[in-house]
Design a protein around this motif. Structure first.
Motif, PDB file in Angstrom:
ATOM      1  N   GLN A   1       0.836  -1.203   0.000  1.00  0.00           N
ATOM      2  CA  GLN A   1       0.000   0.000   0.000  1.00  0.00           C
ATOM      3  C   GLN A   1       0.878   1.264   0.000  1.00  0.00           C
ATOM      4  OE1 GLN A   1      -3.579  -0.507   0.115  1.00  0.00           O
ATOM      5  NE2 GLN A   1      -2.941  -2.620  -0.252  1.00  0.00           N
ATOM      6  N   ALA A   2       1.634   1.434  -1.043  1.00  0.00           N
ATOM      7  CA  ALA A   2       2.590   2.541  -1.102  1.00  0.00           C
ATOM      8  C   ALA A   2       1.901   3.886  -1.252  1.00  0.00           C
ATOM      9  CB  ALA A   2       3.558   2.321  -2.270  1.00  0.00           C
ATOM     10  N   ASN A   3       0.969   3.935  -2.161  1.00  0.00           N
ATOM     11  CA  ASN A   3       0.344   5.188  -2.564  1.00  0.00           C
ATOM     12  C   ASN A   3      -0.890   4.788  -3.379  1.00  0.00           C
ATOM     13  OD1 ASN A   3      -0.365   7.320  -4.431  1.00  0.00           O
ATOM     14  ND2 ASN A   3       1.585   8.320  -3.983  1.00  0.00           N
ATOM     15  N   ALA A   4      -2.071   5.106  -2.877  1.00  0.00           N
ATOM     16  CA  ALA A   4      -3.296   4.645  -3.527  1.00  0.00           C
ATOM     17  C   ALA A   4      -3.436   5.191  -4.941  1.00  0.00           C
ATOM     18  CB  ALA A   4      -4.508   5.035  -2.684  1.00  0.00           C
ATOM     19  N   VAL A   5      -2.987   6.408  -5.175  1.00  0.00           N
ATOM     20  CA  VAL A   5      -3.079   6.995  -6.509  1.00  0.00           C
ATOM     21  C   VAL A   5      -2.187   6.231  -7.481  1.00  0.00           C
ATOM     22  CG1 VAL A   5      -2.634   9.071  -7.874  1.00  0.00           C
ATOM     23  CG2 VAL A   5      -3.715   9.263  -5.623  1.00  0.00           C
ATOM     24  N   LEU A   6      -0.947   5.925  -7.058  1.00  0.00           N
ATOM     25  CA  LEU A   6      -0.032   5.159  -7.896  1.00  0.00           C
ATOM     26  C   LEU A   6      -0.597   3.772  -8.188  1.00  0.00           C
ATOM     27  CD1 LEU A   6       2.720   4.600  -9.259  1.00  0.00           C
ATOM     28  CD2 LEU A   6       3.599   3.972  -6.987  1.00  0.00           C
ATOM     29  N   LEU A   7      -1.101   3.092  -7.165  1.00  0.00           N
ATOM     30  CA  LEU A   7      -1.614   1.737  -7.358  1.00  0.00           C
ATOM     31  C   LEU A   7      -2.800   1.714  -8.310  1.00  0.00           C
ATOM     32  CD1 LEU A   7      -1.397   0.464  -3.689  1.00  0.00           C
ATOM     33  CD2 LEU A   7      -0.005  -0.315  -5.619  1.00  0.00           C
ATOM     34  N   THR A   8      -3.683   2.678  -8.198  1.00  0.00           N
ATOM     35  CA  THR A   8      -4.835   2.740  -9.091  1.00  0.00           C
ATOM     36  C   THR A   8      -4.403   2.970 -10.531  1.00  0.00           C
ATOM     37  OG1 THR A   8      -6.207   3.590  -7.281  1.00  0.00           O
ATOM     38  CG2 THR A   8      -7.023   3.904  -9.520  1.00  0.00           C
ATOM     39  N   SER A   9      -3.379   3.805 -10.711  1.00  0.00           N
ATOM     40  CA  SER A   9      -2.904   4.094 -12.071  1.00  0.00           C
ATOM     41  C   SER A   9      -2.199   2.898 -12.694  1.00  0.00           C
ATOM     42  CB  SER A   9      -1.968   5.307 -12.058  1.00  0.00           C
ATOM     43  OG  SER A   9      -0.726   5.001 -11.443  1.00  0.00           O
ATOM     44  N   VAL A  10      -1.552   2.070 -11.857  1.00  0.00           N
ATOM     45  CA  VAL A  10      -0.823   0.912 -12.362  1.00  0.00           C
ATOM     46  C   VAL A  10      -1.756  -0.274 -12.598  1.00  0.00           C
ATOM     47  CG1 VAL A  10       0.950  -0.807 -11.735  1.00  0.00           C
ATOM     48  CG2 VAL A  10       1.359   1.622 -11.309  1.00  0.00           C
ATOM     49  N   ALA A  11      -2.898  -0.305 -11.916  1.00  0.00           N
ATOM     50  CA  ALA A  11      -3.775  -1.482 -11.914  1.00  0.00           C
ATOM     51  C   ALA A  11      -4.145  -1.941 -13.316  1.00  0.00           C
ATOM     52  CB  ALA A  11      -5.033  -1.185 -11.102  1.00  0.00           C
ATOM     53  N   GLU A  12      -4.443  -1.015 -14.224  1.00  0.00           N
ATOM     54  CA  GLU A  12      -4.872  -1.403 -15.570  1.00  0.00           C
ATOM     55  C   GLU A  12      -3.777  -2.142 -16.326  1.00  0.00           C
ATOM     56  OE1 GLU A  12      -6.427   1.843 -17.756  1.00  0.00           O
ATOM     57  OE2 GLU A  12      -8.054   2.261 -16.338  1.00  0.00           O
ATOM     58  N   SER A  13      -2.521  -1.799 -16.050  1.00  0.00           N
ATOM     59  CA  SER A  13      -1.416  -2.432 -16.770  1.00  0.00           C
ATOM     60  C   SER A  13      -1.095  -3.833 -16.256  1.00  0.00           C
ATOM     61  CB  SER A  13      -0.159  -1.561 -16.674  1.00  0.00           C
ATOM     62  OG  SER A  13       0.309  -1.495 -15.336  1.00  0.00           O
ATOM     63  N   LEU A  14      -1.727  -4.242 -15.163  1.00  0.00           N
ATOM     64  CA  LEU A  14      -1.450  -5.563 -14.606  1.00  0.00           C
ATOM     65  C   LEU A  14      -2.129  -6.684 -15.380  1.00  0.00           C
ATOM     66  CD1 LEU A  14      -1.693  -4.808 -10.773  1.00  0.00           C
ATOM     67  CD2 LEU A  14       0.298  -4.679 -12.292  1.00  0.00           C
ATOM     68  N   ASP A  15      -3.124  -6.364 -16.210  1.00  0.00           N
ATOM     69  CA  ASP A  15      -3.805  -7.348 -17.054  1.00  0.00           C
ATOM     70  C   ASP A  15      -4.422  -8.468 -16.214  1.00  0.00           C
ATOM     71  OD1 ASP A  15      -4.726  -8.553 -19.398  1.00  0.00           O
ATOM     72  OD2 ASP A  15      -2.899  -9.747 -19.635  1.00  0.00           O
ATOM     73  N   LEU A  16      -5.166  -8.075 -15.172  1.00  0.00           N
ATOM     74  CA  LEU A  16      -5.863  -9.029 -14.317  1.00  0.00           C
ATOM     75  C   LEU A  16      -7.346  -8.641 -14.331  1.00  0.00           C
ATOM     76  CD1 LEU A  16      -3.334  -9.056 -11.356  1.00  0.00           C
ATOM     77  CD2 LEU A  16      -3.519 -10.768 -13.173  1.00  0.00           C
ATOM     78  N   PRO A  17      -8.088  -9.033 -15.355  1.00  0.00           N
ATOM     79  CA  PRO A  17      -9.407  -8.459 -15.607  1.00  0.00           C
ATOM     80  C   PRO A  17     -10.445  -8.712 -14.525  1.00  0.00           C
ATOM     81  CG  PRO A  17      -8.988 -10.338 -17.048  1.00  0.00           C
ATOM     82  CD  PRO A  17      -7.691 -10.008 -16.391  1.00  0.00           C
ATOM     83  N   ARG A  18     -10.336  -9.833 -13.800  1.00  0.00           N
ATOM     84  CA  ARG A  18     -11.344 -10.162 -12.784  1.00  0.00           C
ATOM     85  C   ARG A  18     -10.963  -9.690 -11.388  1.00  0.00           C
ATOM     86  NH1 ARG A  18     -12.630 -16.298 -12.328  1.00  0.00           N
ATOM     87  NH2 ARG A  18     -13.361 -15.422 -10.363  1.00  0.00           N
ATOM     88  N   ALA A  19      -9.703  -9.399 -11.207  1.00  0.00           N
ATOM     89  CA  ALA A  19      -9.186  -9.227  -9.852  1.00  0.00           C
ATOM     90  C   ALA A  19      -9.677  -7.942  -9.190  1.00  0.00           C
ATOM     91  CB  ALA A  19      -7.667  -9.246  -9.877  1.00  0.00           C
ATOM     92  N   ARG A  20     -10.047  -8.065  -7.919  1.00  0.00           N
ATOM     93  CA  ARG A  20     -10.367  -6.900  -7.086  1.00  0.00           C
ATOM     94  C   ARG A  20      -9.098  -6.434  -6.396  1.00  0.00           C
ATOM     95  NH1 ARG A  20     -14.945  -7.950  -2.905  1.00  0.00           N
ATOM     96  NH2 ARG A  20     -14.328  -5.813  -2.405  1.00  0.00           N
ATOM     97  N   LEU A  21      -8.819  -5.148  -6.518  1.00  0.00           N
ATOM     98  CA  LEU A  21      -7.644  -4.560  -5.880  1.00  0.00           C
ATOM     99  C   LEU A  21      -8.013  -4.196  -4.445  1.00  0.00           C
ATOM    100  CD1 LEU A  21      -4.726  -3.655  -6.677  1.00  0.00           C
ATOM    101  CD2 LEU A  21      -5.692  -1.379  -7.068  1.00  0.00           C
ATOM    102  N   GLN A  22      -7.342  -4.817  -3.491  1.00  0.00           N
ATOM    103  CA  GLN A  22      -7.627  -4.566  -2.076  1.00  0.00           C
ATOM    104  C   GLN A  22      -6.754  -3.407  -1.591  1.00  0.00           C
ATOM    105  OE1 GLN A  22     -10.072  -5.996  -0.520  1.00  0.00           O
ATOM    106  NE2 GLN A  22     -10.533  -7.531  -2.078  1.00  0.00           N
ATOM    107  N   LEU A  23      -7.379  -2.260  -1.350  1.00  0.00           N
ATOM    108  CA  LEU A  23      -6.657  -1.051  -0.961  1.00  0.00           C
ATOM    109  C   LEU A  23      -7.062  -0.620   0.443  1.00  0.00           C
ATOM    110  CD1 LEU A  23      -6.802   1.131  -4.213  1.00  0.00           C
ATOM    111  CD2 LEU A  23      -4.881  -0.204  -3.341  1.00  0.00           C
ATOM    112  N   THR A  24      -6.067  -0.357   1.271  1.00  0.00           N
ATOM    113  CA  THR A  24      -6.303   0.197   2.610  1.00  0.00           C
ATOM    114  C   THR A  24      -5.434   1.427   2.868  1.00  0.00           C
ATOM    115  OG1 THR A  24      -4.631  -1.254   3.600  1.00  0.00           O
ATOM    116  CG2 THR A  24      -6.901  -2.066   3.556  1.00  0.00           C
ATOM    117  N   ALA A  25      -4.691   1.865   1.857  1.00  0.00           N
ATOM    118  CA  ALA A  25      -3.776   2.987   2.049  1.00  0.00           C
ATOM    119  C   ALA A  25      -4.501   4.238   2.525  1.00  0.00           C
ATOM    120  CB  ALA A  25      -3.020   3.286   0.754  1.00  0.00           C
ATOM    121  N   ASP A  26      -5.749   4.429   2.108  1.00  0.00           N
ATOM    122  CA  ASP A  26      -6.466   5.630   2.516  1.00  0.00           C
ATOM    123  C   ASP A  26      -6.634   5.709   4.020  1.00  0.00           C
ATOM    124  OD1 ASP A  26      -8.181   3.409   2.404  1.00  0.00           O
ATOM    125  OD2 ASP A  26      -9.949   4.681   2.111  1.00  0.00           O
TER     126      ASP A  26
END
Length: 330
Positions: free
Chosen positions: A250-275
């Motif tokens: 959970q480095a930075n929620a903005v960074l993780l959200t921006s990178v998520a699309e490039s991970l090519d994991l179409p079904r996966a839910r991103l579990q975020l608690t950084a906020d």
């Protein structure tokens, strides 16, 4: 087969909101949310060290798994903010738990430390043994609280998992660990080791404090995280569309959200608690894992990808199939 049979986490008692950080750093609370997605973080009290947070998380994981500390064969603590240079923080955790039949060691891969520690423990434990893997950090002691680049991000916390026997179609399926040492100057604490001991001069210069090239780290994550995930999926024979959840550092929620699309994991839910927690270093993945599990996010048979990145520079991923009973199998 080894799998996660218990989870636990712990946050220290002092909440630090964005208004407090903004006042210290000369920015606004809105600026912090825009840049990081973080709204609050938690700081250890003057009487709390990394091992104290780790012990709380460890006890919660043991209780969740229904296993006593006496049955543990291994304790691995991932941290880059140990109580002392020596002894290892894991030995202090062992003493507090009374787990005297366990080996105890620390792993330092900075913010990717939990993933490295999990793979280490899995390689050392037998299929019928129990071990604790704990990520714990107290970054509030090593950051410049007036520096907006780090003060807006970092907090303190601990998370733990209990490893133990699970049915053969569950548990840890594989992992991929890589370090890119040529980039090791992107994240560092200059003073406090054998090359540059702490002196009045190094302290006056702030060399005992955490330093990070934020742009360089973001570039590293964008370049190396997607191929790291592809490697662990390829090694386990799992297709990207089969992954149900991603629990990232959970480095930075903005960074993780921006990178998520490039991970090519179409079904996966991103579990975020950084906020809610901020960047808690090696604690962030197990803390997020425990939060998601206790919220009911995971079901039996779910494929869960844990993926971290941190100083060194390092990147690591572990793929596991969730064990549905959440209690020790034997």
């Amino acid at each position: 087969m080894l799998g996660i049979v218990g989870t636990g986490s712990h946050l220290p008692r002092t909440e630090v909101d964005n208004a407090t950080v903004a006042e210290r750093t000369g920015v606004t609370p809105e600026w912090i949310v825009h840049k990081t997605g973080i709204r609050r973080r938690w700081y250890a009290g003057p009487d709390e060290a990394t091992s104290d947070l780790a012990v709380h998380a460890a006890r919660a994981a043991l209780a969740d798994g229904g296993v006593s500390a006496e049955r543990l064969r291994l304790i691995v603590v991932a941290t880059s903010t140990p109580d002392h240079p020596q002894p290892p923080t894991a030995s202090l955790v062992q003493r507090a738990l009374g787990a005297y039949g366990a080996g105890a060691l620390d792993v330092n891969a900075v913010c990717s430390g939990f993933v490295f520690a999990l793979a280490t423990a899995a390689g050392l434990l037998g299929d019928d043994e129990y071990g604790l893997v704990i990520g714990a950090d107290v970054y509030s002691r090593i950051i410049d609280r007036g520096d907006r680049r780090v003060a807006s991000l970092f907090g303190d916390g601990a998370g733990a998992v209990l490893l133990g026997p699970v049915p053969s179609d569950r548990g840890l399926l594989g992992w991929d660990l890589r370090t890119f040492g040529a980039l090791s100057d992107l994240v560092c604490v200059d003073a406090g080791g054998s090359r540059t001991p702490v002196t009045p001069q190094t302290t006056a210069a702030g060399r005992h404090l955490f330093r990070m090239d934020g742009r360089g780290v973001a570039d590293f994550v964008r370049a190396e995280l997607p191929p790291a995930i592809k490697r662990v999926l390829a090694s386990t024979g799992v297709a990207p569309e089969q992954v149900d959840h991603v629990v990232p550092h959970q480095a930075n929620a903005v960074l993780l959200t921006s990178v998520a699309e490039s991970l090519d994991l179409p079904r996966a839910r991103l579990q975020l608690t950084a906020d809610e927690h901020g960047n808690t270093g090696a604690a962030s993945i197990p803390l997020a894992l425990d939060t998601a599990e206790r919220s009911g996010a995971f079901a039996g048979d779910d494929l869960i990808l844990l993926t971290g990145f941190g100083g060194g520079m390092s990147v690591g991923s572990v793929l596991l199939r969730w064990h549905p009973t959440r209690k020790a199998y034997l």
